[in-house]
Design a protein around this motif. Structure first.
Motif, PDB file in Angstrom:
ATOM      1  N   GLY A  11      52.705  36.265-103.755  1.00  0.00           N
ATOM      2  CA  GLY A  11      53.392  35.023-104.103  1.00  0.00           C
ATOM      3  C   GLY A  11      52.775  34.372-105.329  1.00  0.00           C
ATOM      4  O   GLY A  11      51.548  34.266-105.444  1.00  0.00           O
ATOM      5  N   SER A  12      53.645  33.971-106.278  1.00  0.00           N
ATOM      6  CA  SER A  12      53.133  33.415-107.538  1.00  0.00           C
ATOM      7  C   SER A  12      53.502  31.956-107.713  1.00  0.00           C
ATOM      8  O   SER A  12      53.799  31.512-108.818  1.00  0.00           O
ATOM      9  CB  SER A  12      53.687  34.214-108.718  1.00  0.00           C
ATOM     10  N   GLY A  40      56.509  31.586-110.251  1.00  0.00           N
ATOM     11  CA  GLY A  40      56.391  30.124-110.195  1.00  0.00           C
ATOM     12  C   GLY A  40      56.788  29.493-108.880  1.00  0.00           C
ATOM     13  O   GLY A  40      56.409  28.361-108.609  1.00  0.00           O
ATOM     14  N   ALA A  43      57.725  25.974-108.854  1.00  0.00           N
ATOM     15  CA  ALA A  43      57.491  25.464-110.216  1.00  0.00           C
ATOM     16  C   ALA A  43      58.152  26.416-111.220  1.00  0.00           C
ATOM     17  O   ALA A  43      57.494  27.071-112.020  1.00  0.00           O
ATOM     18  CB  ALA A  43      55.994  25.316-110.479  1.00  0.00           C
ATOM     19  N   PHE A  57      63.968  24.079-110.924  1.00  0.00           N
ATOM     20  CA  PHE A  57      64.451  24.457-109.585  1.00  0.00           C
ATOM     21  C   PHE A  57      63.756  23.609-108.519  1.00  0.00           C
ATOM     22  O   PHE A  57      64.381  23.143-107.575  1.00  0.00           O
ATOM     23  CB  PHE A  57      64.180  25.956-109.350  1.00  0.00           C
ATOM     24  N   SER A  59      59.708  21.545-108.547  1.00  0.00           N
ATOM     25  CA  SER A  59      58.970  20.381-109.054  1.00  0.00           C
ATOM     26  C   SER A  59      59.432  20.006-110.456  1.00  0.00           C
ATOM     27  O   SER A  59      59.689  20.862-111.300  1.00  0.00           O
ATOM     28  CB  SER A  59      57.472  20.680-109.062  1.00  0.00           C
ATOM     29  N   VAL A 266      55.229  39.351 -92.249  1.00  0.00           N
ATOM     30  CA  VAL A 266      54.799  40.328 -93.256  1.00  0.00           C
ATOM     31  C   VAL A 266      53.428  40.925 -92.926  1.00  0.00           C
ATOM     32  O   VAL A 266      53.204  42.118 -93.112  1.00  0.00           O
ATOM     33  CB  VAL A 266      54.758  39.653 -94.653  1.00  0.00           C
ATOM     34  N   LYS A 290      69.480  19.405-102.501  1.00  0.00           N
ATOM     35  CA  LYS A 290      69.224  19.123-103.922  1.00  0.00           C
ATOM     36  C   LYS A 290      70.442  19.430-104.798  1.00  0.00           C
ATOM     37  O   LYS A 290      71.192  20.373-104.530  1.00  0.00           O
ATOM     38  CB  LYS A 290      68.053  19.984-104.383  1.00  0.00           C
ATOM     39  N   ASP A 407      63.379  30.828-102.577  1.00  0.00           N
ATOM     40  CA  ASP A 407      61.921  30.870-102.418  1.00  0.00           C
ATOM     41  C   ASP A 407      61.670  30.890-100.909  1.00  0.00           C
ATOM     42  O   ASP A 407      61.891  29.875-100.232  1.00  0.00           O
ATOM     43  CB  ASP A 407      61.281  29.636-103.082  1.00  0.00           C
ATOM     44  N   ILE A 415      60.010  21.533 -98.386  1.00  0.00           N
ATOM     45  CA  ILE A 415      59.398  21.755 -99.699  1.00  0.00           C
ATOM     46  C   ILE A 415      57.891  21.499 -99.685  1.00  0.00           C
ATOM     47  O   ILE A 415      57.225  21.600-100.715  1.00  0.00           O
ATOM     48  CB  ILE A 415      60.063  20.888-100.808  1.00  0.00           C
ATOM     49  N   SER A 445      48.648  29.060 -99.454  1.00  0.00           N
ATOM     50  CA  SER A 445      49.837  28.289 -99.846  1.00  0.00           C
ATOM     51  C   SER A 445      49.672  26.824 -99.468  1.00  0.00           C
ATOM     52  O   SER A 445      48.651  26.421 -98.905  1.00  0.00           O
ATOM     53  CB  SER A 445      51.060  28.846 -99.117  1.00  0.00           C
ATOM     54  N   SER A 446      50.732  26.048 -99.714  1.00  0.00           N
ATOM     55  CA  SER A 446      50.682  24.627 -99.354  1.00  0.00           C
ATOM     56  C   SER A 446      50.718  24.428 -97.842  1.00  0.00           C
ATOM     57  O   SER A 446      50.667  23.285 -97.387  1.00  0.00           O
ATOM     58  CB  SER A 446      51.823  23.866-100.029  1.00  0.00           C
ATOM     59  N   GLY A 452      51.323  20.019 -99.693  1.00  0.00           N
ATOM     60  CA  GLY A 452      52.372  20.168-100.716  1.00  0.00           C
ATOM     61  C   GLY A 452      52.065  19.501-102.048  1.00  0.00           C
ATOM     62  O   GLY A 452      51.160  18.673-102.162  1.00  0.00           O
TER      63      GLY A 452
HETATM   64  C1  LIG Z   1      63.401  20.709-104.779  1.00  0.00           C
HETATM   65  C2  LIG Z   1      61.904  20.565-104.891  1.00  0.00           C
HETATM   66  C3  LIG Z   1      61.364  19.476-105.576  1.00  0.00           C
HETATM   67  C4  LIG Z   1      59.973  19.350-105.706  1.00  0.00           C
HETATM   68  N1  LIG Z   1      59.473  18.326-106.477  1.00  0.00           N
HETATM   69  C5  LIG Z   1      58.149  18.281-106.724  1.00  0.00           C
HETATM   70  C6  LIG Z   1      57.637  17.428-107.720  1.00  0.00           C
HETATM   71  O1  LIG Z   1      58.394  16.749-108.431  1.00  0.00           O
HETATM   72  N2  LIG Z   1      56.282  17.403-107.915  1.00  0.00           N
HETATM   73  C7  LIG Z   1      55.434  18.192-107.186  1.00  0.00           C
HETATM   74  O2  LIG Z   1      54.209  18.138-107.401  1.00  0.00           O
HETATM   75  N3  LIG Z   1      55.901  19.049-106.257  1.00  0.00           N
HETATM   76  C8  LIG Z   1      57.239  19.124-106.031  1.00  0.00           C
HETATM   77  N4  LIG Z   1      57.741  20.048-105.162  1.00  0.00           N
HETATM   78  C9  LIG Z   1      56.809  20.799-104.281  1.00  0.00           C
HETATM   79  C10 LIG Z   1      56.137  21.971-104.987  1.00  0.00           C
HETATM   80  O3  LIG Z   1      57.076  22.731-105.694  1.00  0.00           O
HETATM   81  C11 LIG Z   1      55.433  22.823-103.933  1.00  0.00           C
HETATM   82  O4  LIG Z   1      54.579  22.004-103.147  1.00  0.00           O
HETATM   83  C12 LIG Z   1      54.598  23.920-104.584  1.00  0.00           C
HETATM   84  O5  LIG Z   1      55.416  24.746-105.376  1.00  0.00           O
HETATM   85  C13 LIG Z   1      53.912  24.750-103.499  1.00  0.00           C
HETATM   86  O6  LIG Z   1      53.253  25.816-104.134  1.00  0.00           O
HETATM   87  P1  LIG Z   1      52.909  27.163-103.364  1.00  0.00           P
HETATM   88  O7  LIG Z   1      52.251  28.031-104.354  1.00  0.00           O
HETATM   89  O8  LIG Z   1      52.198  26.839-102.105  1.00  0.00           O
HETATM   90  O9  LIG Z   1      54.324  27.774-102.903  1.00  0.00           O
HETATM   91  P2  LIG Z   1      55.621  28.137-103.724  1.00  0.00           P
HETATM   92  O10 LIG Z   1      55.670  27.393-104.995  1.00  0.00           O
HETATM   93  O11 LIG Z   1      56.760  27.965-102.779  1.00  0.00           O
HETATM   94  O12 LIG Z   1      55.444  29.678-104.082  1.00  0.00           O
HETATM   95  C14 LIG Z   1      55.507  30.699-103.124  1.00  0.00           C
HETATM   96  C15 LIG Z   1      55.860  31.985-103.852  1.00  0.00           C
HETATM   97  O13 LIG Z   1      55.712  33.085-102.963  1.00  0.00           O
HETATM   98  C16 LIG Z   1      56.795  33.981-103.186  1.00  0.00           C
HETATM   99  N5  LIG Z   1      56.958  34.797-101.990  1.00  0.00           N
HETATM  100  C17 LIG Z   1      57.326  34.393-100.755  1.00  0.00           C
HETATM  101  N6  LIG Z   1      57.356  35.442 -99.907  1.00  0.00           N
HETATM  102  C18 LIG Z   1      56.955  36.539-100.634  1.00  0.00           C
HETATM  103  C19 LIG Z   1      56.760  37.922-100.317  1.00  0.00           C
HETATM  104  N7  LIG Z   1      56.968  38.411 -99.087  1.00  0.00           N
HETATM  105  N8  LIG Z   1      56.364  38.759-101.309  1.00  0.00           N
HETATM  106  C20 LIG Z   1      56.109  38.305-102.566  1.00  0.00           C
HETATM  107  N9  LIG Z   1      56.296  37.008-102.904  1.00  0.00           N
HETATM  108  C21 LIG Z   1      56.702  36.132-101.954  1.00  0.00           C
HETATM  109  C22 LIG Z   1      57.972  33.063-103.430  1.00  0.00           C
HETATM  110  O14 LIG Z   1      59.039  33.740-104.077  1.00  0.00           O
HETATM  111  C23 LIG Z   1      57.310  32.004-104.324  1.00  0.00           C
HETATM  112  O15 LIG Z   1      57.348  32.390-105.679  1.00  0.00           O
HETATM  113  C24 LIG Z   1      59.118  20.270-105.078  1.00  0.00           C
HETATM  114  C25 LIG Z   1      59.656  21.385-104.421  1.00  0.00           C
HETATM  115  C26 LIG Z   1      61.037  21.553-104.348  1.00  0.00           C
HETATM  116  C27 LIG Z   1      61.611  22.795-103.719  1.00  0.00           C
END
Ligand SMILES: Cc1cc2nc3c(=O)[nH]c(=O)nc-3n(C[C@H](O)[C@H](O)[C@H](O)COP(=O)(O)OP(=O)(O)OC[C@H]3O[C@@H](n4cnc5c(N)ncnc54)[C@H](O)[C@@H]3O)c2cc1C
Length: 477
Positions: A11-12, A40, A43, A57, A59, A266, A290, A407, A415, A445-446, A452
């Motif tokens: 996951g990126s 992303g 993000a 999409f 943040s 997984v 959204k 995602d 989220i 992750s978050s 989050g």
């Molecule tokens: C609509 C929306 C609005 C938001 N607004 C804000 C904002 O304004 N400001 C802010 O700070 N935060 C905001 N957030 C929250 C923020 O985007 C998340 O808290 C943050 O992205 C979490 O990061 P993460 O790395 O934990 O997970 P994620 O960003 O969700 O990344 C997880 C990644 O893992 C990948 N993945 C999942 N399963 C697999 C698999 N089996 N194999 C390979 N890859 C996989 C996914 O495709 C994804 O790329 C928002 C989120 C959303 C959806």
């Protein structure tokens, strides 16, 4: 650390990339596997409507991106990241055609907050002055001994209070509404404990570091993280969904930017049944509904001050926002939902063709809700910007299920990587936090502390824990 120790990150998202960078900085050879075609996660910036329009999409606004102790330690500006501050971080309109703005500088905030200015400043100033210490603690590992115990005790006192209790300090309905909108980012009802801490933290961040947007969108932050990772020798492999850990047997360390449900699916065969049953008890939070807009012109706000802010909160008074969040918490869809609205193209011309604009709006809904909230979101926007619908050239709607399809971490449209109640603040996703029952597998992750938001600190702490556990810290190839 010799390059012969291979690590991978599944996951990126911002946390996956942060973890990968920490591991690569320690000298490990790192591969990141990303399911989607663009890195992303939450993000990313994508062409969701018409040619020439770019939409975040997930943040859009990044107080904890600019304020992140880890991201701010990296040379991301050299890799194209540029933060843009709108003149005011936030605007909050009311039915009488006026708006209150949250100004970054206390001198300016005095004028907009009027009779509540001193109360607001007394509440925020002690923490704004010690932002660097505060953010290290708030985004730090939950059980670490506080390096600034008095500051944390003071913050913790407010943090335990509900937004409703904190808002009673303000004399004006306008300030109470402003605080309600910030606290509602918690996805909690505004009379629940912890909801106040979100309002406090977002207010403190607005004064300390601002609520900036990256030029070019959230993807610019992701691209900068990917480029920096690549400068350290790490690789991101997109369109590479990991379906089972059997394919990862070459790696000595596996960090998972995944939520508990995906971990079970997984990584299940590598985890003990006791640990899997704990992961299954993890609670997801409410979802988001959204809409992304391509607009012919700027939003026709009744209150022109709204054009000064990248973020606008639409919900009116404290009581109205509280009612919206309380229905969502009781499993209902609010008739007049609190709407979070971002208008980045007013401050970043790279997002839309000349003279045209983008906007992004979402409201909170019960997890997995199938109710079409588009008419209710647009009624709220029209309420404060009559004629808005006439500006819309195109829209892209994401139900909670659509968000999850884009995602897999956005389970039921959640989220935040899981509910943020007191228990899941401390034991996120289980008592062992980043560690799992398998000694080479970690969660980053978050769904781990601090939760989050785009700050990368879950990934940072998980990777540091993995390096320490395996005595890999401080050794470079
Ligand atoms: C609509 C929306 C609005 C938001 N607004 C804000 C904002 O304004 N400001 C802010 O700070 N935060 C905001 N957030 C929250 C923020 O985007 C998340 O808290 C943050 O992205 C979490 O990061 P993460 O790395 O934990 O997970 P994620 O960003 O969700 O990344 C997880 C990644 O893992 C990948 N993945 C999942 N399963 C697999 C698999 N089996 N194999 C390979 N890859 C996989 C996914 O495709 C994804 O790329 C928002 C989120 C959303 C959806």
């Amino acid at each position: 650390m010799a390059k012969d120790c291979k690590a991978c990150v599944v996951g990126s998202g911002p946390n996956g990339l942060a973890a990968a960078i920490v591991l690569a900085q320690a000298g490990l050879a790192v591969d990141v596997f990303e399911a989607e075609s663009t890195p992303g996660g939450g993000a990313r910036t994508l062409p969701l409507t018409l040619p020439g329009f770019l939409h975040d999409f997930g943040s859009a606004v990044h107080p904890f991106g600019i304020g992140s102790p880890f991201f701010s330690s990296l040379p991301l500006d050299k890799y194209g990241l540029e933060w843009i501050h709108s003149p005011a971080p936030l605007a909050h309109p009311f039915d009488n055609g006026t708006a209150i703005t949250l100004e970054r500088r206390f001198e300016d905030a005095r004028a907009t907050l009027g009779e509540d200015a001193n109360i607001w400043i007394d509440l925020m100033l002690p923490f704004v002055e010690h932002w660097k210490q505060l953010v290290l603690q708030v985004l730090g590992p939950v059980f670490a001994i506080p390096t600034h115990p008095l500051l944390m005790a003071r913050f913790g006192m407010y943090g335990l209070l509900s937004a409703k209790v904190i808002a009673t300090r303000f004399r004006s309905e306008r300030t109470r509404g402003l605080f309600a909108g910030m606290a509602a980012h918690s996805f909690l009802a505004l009379d629940e404990c912890l909801s106040g801490s979100f309002g406090m933290l977002l207010g403190i961040a607005a004064h300390a570091v601002g609520w900036p947007i990256p030029r070019g969108g959230a993807q610019s932050l992701t691209n900068a993280l990917c480029s920096y990772l690549s400068s350290l020798g790490g690789r991101v492999r997109v369109s590479s969904r990991v379906e089972s850990f059997a394919a990862l047997s070459d790696y000595q360390l596996i960090l998972c930017d995944l939520t508990p449900r995906q971990m079970v699916r997984v990584a299940g065969s590598s985890l003990s049944s006791g640990y899997k049953s704990k992961l299954e008890q993890f609670r997801y939070g409410p979802g988001a509904f959204k809409v992304d807009y391509a607009l012919a012109r700027p939003v026709p706000w009744k209150a022109p001050e709204c054009l000064r802010a990248a973020t606008v909160h639409l919900g009116g008074t404290f009581d109205e926002i509280a009612a919206s969040e309380s229905s969502m918490r009781s499993g209902e869809n609010a008739e007049r939902p609190f709407v979070l609205f971002a208008q980045p193209s007013l401050f970043d011309s790279t997002r839309a063709p000349a003279g045209k604009h983008t906007a992004w709006a979402y409201c909170h809904v019960p997890n997995g809700s199938r109710v079409d909230m588009l008419p209710r979101i647009e009624s709220q926007i029209e309420r404060f910007a009559p004629g808005f619908r006439d500006c819309v050239l195109s829209r892209h709607v994401f139900s909670p299920a659509d968000l999850e399809a884009m995602d897999a971490n956005l389970v039921g449209g959640d989220i935040s990587g899981g509910q943020m109640n007191f228990r899941q603040l401390l034991f996120r996703p289980t008592r062992s936090q980043y560690s799992t029952s398998a000694k080479q597998i970690y969660i980053c992750s978050s769904s781990t502390p601090p939760g989050g938001g785009v700050h990368g600190m879950c990934g940072y702490h998980a990777a540091m824990k993995a390096l320490k556990d395996h005595s890999l810290i401080g050794r470079k190839s």
